[in-house]
Design a protein around this motif. Structure first.
Motif, PDB file in Angstrom:
ATOM      1  N   PRO A 165       3.876  -1.861   6.342  1.00  0.00           N
ATOM      2  CA  PRO A 165       3.815  -3.134   5.624  1.00  0.00           C
ATOM      3  C   PRO A 165       2.367  -3.632   5.526  1.00  0.00           C
ATOM      4  O   PRO A 165       1.606  -3.540   6.499  1.00  0.00           O
ATOM      5  CB  PRO A 165       4.660  -4.076   6.495  1.00  0.00           C
ATOM      6  N   ASN A 166       2.009  -4.112   4.355  1.00  0.00           N
ATOM      7  CA  ASN A 166       0.683  -4.688   4.091  1.00  0.00           C
ATOM      8  C   ASN A 166      -0.449  -3.665   4.157  1.00  0.00           C
ATOM      9  O   ASN A 166      -1.626  -4.041   4.205  1.00  0.00           O
ATOM     10  CB  ASN A 166       0.384  -5.845   5.062  1.00  0.00           C
ATOM     11  N   LEU A 209       9.258  -7.946   3.184  1.00  0.00           N
ATOM     12  CA  LEU A 209       8.321  -6.865   3.489  1.00  0.00           C
ATOM     13  C   LEU A 209       7.490  -6.510   2.266  1.00  0.00           C
ATOM     14  O   LEU A 209       8.036  -6.333   1.173  1.00  0.00           O
ATOM     15  CB  LEU A 209       9.076  -5.604   3.955  1.00  0.00           C
ATOM     16  N   ASN A 210       6.208  -6.386   2.465  1.00  0.00           N
ATOM     17  CA  ASN A 210       5.307  -5.918   1.414  1.00  0.00           C
ATOM     18  C   ASN A 210       4.951  -4.469   1.723  1.00  0.00           C
ATOM     19  O   ASN A 210       4.062  -4.183   2.533  1.00  0.00           O
ATOM     20  CB  ASN A 210       4.045  -6.786   1.377  1.00  0.00           C
ATOM     21  N   LEU A 211       5.678  -3.532   1.100  1.00  0.00           N
ATOM     22  CA  LEU A 211       5.505  -2.111   1.395  1.00  0.00           C
ATOM     23  C   LEU A 211       4.764  -1.399   0.268  1.00  0.00           C
ATOM     24  O   LEU A 211       4.912  -1.770  -0.910  1.00  0.00           O
ATOM     25  CB  LEU A 211       6.868  -1.435   1.586  1.00  0.00           C
TER      26      LEU A 211
END
Length: 377
Positions: A165-166, A209-211
């Motif tokens: 993530p990120n 979630l930033n995937l």
């Protein structure tokens, strides 16, 4: 004597990482005491199991094995030597979390014959480490890595995860370059898999979630292959890289579909054409052992066809691929006589190649390896 690998599971952690779906429990001293006592009993119960074997690798995994204090690990190692015939040149690995290592522990590991460390770094980005639930910082890792070198360790693996993530390519590139500066003998680089029941799975379900995209994930993978290879840390398995002569001998047992014994809660074994595993419940595990019973919850006998199938998709994970002659010597049949049509189809699709005496995945085949393996099931 036949050779075999021994896996020892230590299921305790200070806290569970948000991506982890392994069988693990929060640190609890009374439970650790009971577990180590049961583990040593299970090792002695297997003395006759391995009476005709010499152990060529020992892998102490988890969980976080480095959470154990010195005297507990000493008890386990002594019990292994008491009950089994250990090759004098055996590879002996312990998995470590940088947040649980000390100079004293590292010196002790070296003195009792542990000769390989596998240290979980995952990322050089402290914000990402905190987000995924790691208990250490990049500074903790560097400090303990240097302590390990000073203690005399000459075979160290660094575990990494990409697709976090990120995380973006710039961040991943930075992590790899910092790792390369440390000159490890081995690097494991795994794509993040979000498993059901984990914290990340819940966050993904909640759209929190930033995937990285699938394309970005593949770009990260190929960037790692290229950069590590350029620095003589060469890919030898889909997710594993090493300097020449430092391939993980224990994991090669799995990938070559050879025999191994696993002890501890949830540990798996493959012995005498039988796969079996221990119970996943730690209290049940301890109760079984205290009654003098092996804690096996699953047994599955493998016929020749099963062994052939598993050998194919395990050895194809390796860069060198499947050795045609070794396959014939082991099973007294040519793989081309069994799967010739499927192999030709996969070659036409650009997923497999035959070079010399080996069948191997192509670069594209590694990207979609599970689709290749399904063809042999």
């Amino acid at each position: 004597m036949k050779e075999i690998g021994l896996y020892v599971h230590i299921p305790f952690c200070i806290k569970k990482c948000k991506y982890c779906d392994f069988i693990s429990y929060r640190q609890n001293n009374s439970m650790i005491d009971s577990y180590v006592t049961a583990l040593t009993k299970e090792l002695s119960m297997h003395k006759n199991t391995l009476r005709d074997y010499k152990i060529k690798t020992v892998f102490i995994g988890g969980g976080t094995p480095s959470i154990l204090d010195i005297n507990k690990l000493d008890i386990i190692i002594n019990q292994i030597h008491k009950n089994f015939d250990i090759n004098s040149r055996a590879e002996v690995t312990i998995e470590c979390n940088p947040g649980t290592l000390t100079k004293e522990k590292l010196k002790f590991y070296k003195n009792i014959g542990i000769n390989r460390l596998s240290i979980g770094l995952q990322s050089f980005n402290n914000e990402i480490l905190k987000f995924i639930g790691r208990i250490h910082s990049k500074e903790d890792f560097i400090d303990n890595y240097n302590k390990a070198r000073n203690a005399g360790f000459e075979n160290i693996n660094i575990d990494l995860i990409y697709g976090l993530p990120n995380q973006d390519m710039k961040d991943w590139e930075g992590t790899l370059k910092e790792v390369i500066k440390l000159k490890p003998e081995h690097v494991s680089a795994y794509s993040l898999k979000i498993e059901e029941g984990t914290v990340l799975y819940r966050l993904l379900d909640e759209k929190k979630l930033n995937l990285p995209s699938d394309e970005e994930d593949r770009d990260m993978y190929h960037f790692a292959i290229d950069l590590l290879n350029e620095n003589r840390i060469r890919q030898y398995e889909i997710s594993n890289f090493s300097k020449n002569g430092y391939e993980c001998m224990h994991n090669l047992i799995y990938w070559n579909n050879e025999e191994y014994l696993g002890v501890g809660v949830s540990a798996h074994s493959y012995l005498n054409q039988k796969r079996f595993s221990n119970t996943n419940d730690i209290n049940e595990y301890i109760n079984f052992i205290n009654r003098g019973e092996l804690p096996i919850q699953m047994e599955e006998y493998k016929n020749k066809e099963d062994e052939i199938t598993e050998t194919i998709f395990l050895t194809l994970r390796l860069n060198k691929g499947l050795d045609l002659m070794k396959f014939h010597d082991r099973f007294q049949v040519s793989i081309l006589d069994i799967y010739g049509d499927k192999i030709r189809k996969l070659i036409d699709l650009g997923l497999l190649t035959i070079k010399g005496n080996h069948i191997r995945l192509t670069s594209y085949g590694m990207d979609v390896s599970n689709q290749v393996f399904v063809e042999f099931l």
